[in-house]
Scaffold this motif. Structure first.
Motif, PDB file in Angstrom:
ATOM      1  N   GLY A 182       0.811  -1.207   0.000  1.00  0.00           N
ATOM      2  CA  GLY A 182       0.000   0.000   0.000  1.00  0.00           C
ATOM      3  C   GLY A 182       0.846   1.260   0.000  1.00  0.00           C
ATOM      4  O   GLY A 182       0.543   2.230  -0.706  1.00  0.00           O
ATOM      5  N   LEU A 183       1.923   1.263   0.771  1.00  0.00           N
ATOM      6  CA  LEU A 183       2.811   2.420   0.808  1.00  0.00           C
ATOM      7  C   LEU A 183       3.571   2.591  -0.502  1.00  0.00           C
ATOM      8  O   LEU A 183       3.815   3.717  -0.955  1.00  0.00           O
ATOM      9  CB  LEU A 183       3.802   2.279   1.971  1.00  0.00           C
ATOM     10  N   LEU A 184       3.944   1.470  -1.109  1.00  0.00           N
ATOM     11  CA  LEU A 184       4.685   1.510  -2.367  1.00  0.00           C
ATOM     12  C   LEU A 184       3.781   1.839  -3.546  1.00  0.00           C
ATOM     13  O   LEU A 184       4.229   2.401  -4.551  1.00  0.00           O
ATOM     14  CB  LEU A 184       5.385   0.160  -2.584  1.00  0.00           C
ATOM     15  N   GLY A 185       2.501   1.490  -3.419  1.00  0.00           N
ATOM     16  CA  GLY A 185       1.562   1.715  -4.517  1.00  0.00           C
ATOM     17  C   GLY A 185       1.605   0.639  -5.572  1.00  0.00           C
ATOM     18  O   GLY A 185       1.025   0.793  -6.660  1.00  0.00           O
ATOM     19  N   ARG A 186       2.238  -0.471  -5.257  1.00  0.00           N
ATOM     20  CA  ARG A 186       2.355  -1.604  -6.171  1.00  0.00           C
ATOM     21  C   ARG A 186       2.898  -2.777  -5.369  1.00  0.00           C
ATOM     22  O   ARG A 186       3.450  -2.595  -4.274  1.00  0.00           O
ATOM     23  CB  ARG A 186       3.328  -1.286  -7.313  1.00  0.00           C
ATOM     24  N   PRO A 187       2.768  -4.006  -5.868  1.00  0.00           N
ATOM     25  CA  PRO A 187       3.351  -5.147  -5.150  1.00  0.00           C
ATOM     26  C   PRO A 187       4.870  -5.076  -5.130  1.00  0.00           C
ATOM     27  O   PRO A 187       5.501  -4.508  -6.026  1.00  0.00           O
ATOM     28  CB  PRO A 187       2.859  -6.356  -5.947  1.00  0.00           C
ATOM     29  N   GLY A 188       5.457  -5.678  -4.097  1.00  0.00           N
ATOM     30  CA  GLY A 188       6.906  -5.814  -4.066  1.00  0.00           C
ATOM     31  C   GLY A 188       7.379  -6.755  -5.159  1.00  0.00           C
ATOM     32  O   GLY A 188       6.581  -7.330  -5.904  1.00  0.00           O
ATOM     33  N   LEU A 189       8.689  -6.930  -5.277  1.00  0.00           N
ATOM     34  CA  LEU A 189       9.235  -7.778  -6.336  1.00  0.00           C
ATOM     35  C   LEU A 189       8.758  -9.220  -6.161  1.00  0.00           C
ATOM     36  O   LEU A 189       8.664  -9.727  -5.034  1.00  0.00           O
ATOM     37  CB  LEU A 189      10.756  -7.716  -6.318  1.00  0.00           C
ATOM     38  N   PRO A 190       8.474  -9.909  -7.257  1.00  0.00           N
ATOM     39  CA  PRO A 190       7.884 -11.261  -7.177  1.00  0.00           C
ATOM     40  C   PRO A 190       8.729 -12.263  -6.404  1.00  0.00           C
ATOM     41  O   PRO A 190       8.181 -13.163  -5.764  1.00  0.00           O
ATOM     42  CB  PRO A 190       7.749 -11.666  -8.656  1.00  0.00           C
ATOM     43  N   GLY A 191      10.035 -12.127  -6.449  1.00  0.00           N
ATOM     44  CA  GLY A 191      10.887 -13.100  -5.782  1.00  0.00           C
ATOM     45  C   GLY A 191      11.098 -12.848  -4.297  1.00  0.00           C
ATOM     46  O   GLY A 191      11.775 -13.649  -3.637  1.00  0.00           O
ATOM     47  N   TRP A 192      10.552 -11.773  -3.768  1.00  0.00           N
ATOM     48  CA  TRP A 192      10.773 -11.453  -2.364  1.00  0.00           C
ATOM     49  C   TRP A 192       9.941 -12.331  -1.445  1.00  0.00           C
ATOM     50  O   TRP A 192       8.718 -12.454  -1.608  1.00  0.00           O
ATOM     51  CB  TRP A 192      10.409 -10.007  -2.084  1.00  0.00           C
TER      52      TRP A 192
END
Length: 226
Positions: A182-192
């Motif tokens: 939510g803070l980033l405005g997008r999902p984190g990297l898929p491999g995280w």
């Protein structure tokens, strides 16, 4: 039929607090002096800080707010930035407060009973009721989500030198991921993984060069809170 939301905020805070309590319950005096993932804090300092967070929650949950809601479970964290003067002062106050417990067993017992009381209060709360905390007003449900997030991030901090301690609850890690997204405005990297995202998203670990390249301009926004 049970219509209670199995993934609701009260379930997330219960899972996060029970996991944190399990990690602390078996610790003794020697382990209480081990360093944590919070700069300058030993285990006992971090336990004292998390005790204060649960106490703050008990006050908020029993004090309905009259002012309008001005934060939600994501925007609440925008005020919390690492390495600020306020953060440094808070670290110092926590070390002084924790030092008043000469026997870690006393601090551990107060921590465990306070977290259990907070869980009971969370499950009895109306999730839509406005409550005040940290100078803002949230719904009780959003407050509970912030509690699950903080407890989970600090659970990771607590156990950096305790490899045999129980890990954070999946529900707590899911709340952290949703908050960071939510803070980033997008999902984190898929491999995280959940734990790696929690660490880089809160400044506990630095982004690698490949991660920065994959994130592009969004990399400059890390850490998202701390």
């Amino acid at each position: 039929m049970n219509t209670e939301d199995a993934t609701g905020p009260e379930r997330a805070v219960r899972a996060a607090y029970e996991a944190a309590s399990a990690a602390v319950a078996g610790l003794g005096e020697e382990e209480s002096w081990l360093p944590t993932g919070c700069t300058g804090w030993a285990v006992r300092d971090l336990v004292f800080h998390c005790l204060g967070d649960a106490q703050r929650a008990l006050v908020a949950l029993h004090t309905p707010a009259r002012a309008p809601v001005d934060r939600d479970a994501v925007t609440y964290w925008r005020d919390w930035r690492p390495d600020s003067a306020g953060a440094a002062n808070g670290r110092h106050r926590t070390r002084i407060g924790a030092s008043m417990f000469l026997d870690f067993r006393q601090l551990r017992g107060l921590y465990l009973e306070t977290l259990a009381a907070t869980v009971r209060a969370a499950e009895a709360a109306d999730p839509d009721r406005p409550v005040a905390t940290q100078g803002h007003v949230l719904t009780a449900g959003d407050l509970l989500t912030t509690l699950a997030v903080e407890a989970t991030v600090h659970h990771l901090d607590l156990t950096v030198r305790l490899p045999d301690a129980p890990g954070p609850a999946p529900a707590g890690l899911a709340a952290v991921r949703a908050t960071l997204d939510g803070l980033l405005g997008r999902p984190g990297l898929p491999g995280w993984s959940d734990t790696h995202y929690a660490r880089v998203g809160t400044g506990r670990a630095a982004l690698g060069d490949a991660e920065r390249a994959a994130l592009g301009a969004a990399a400059d926004r890390f850490p998202l809170f701390g």
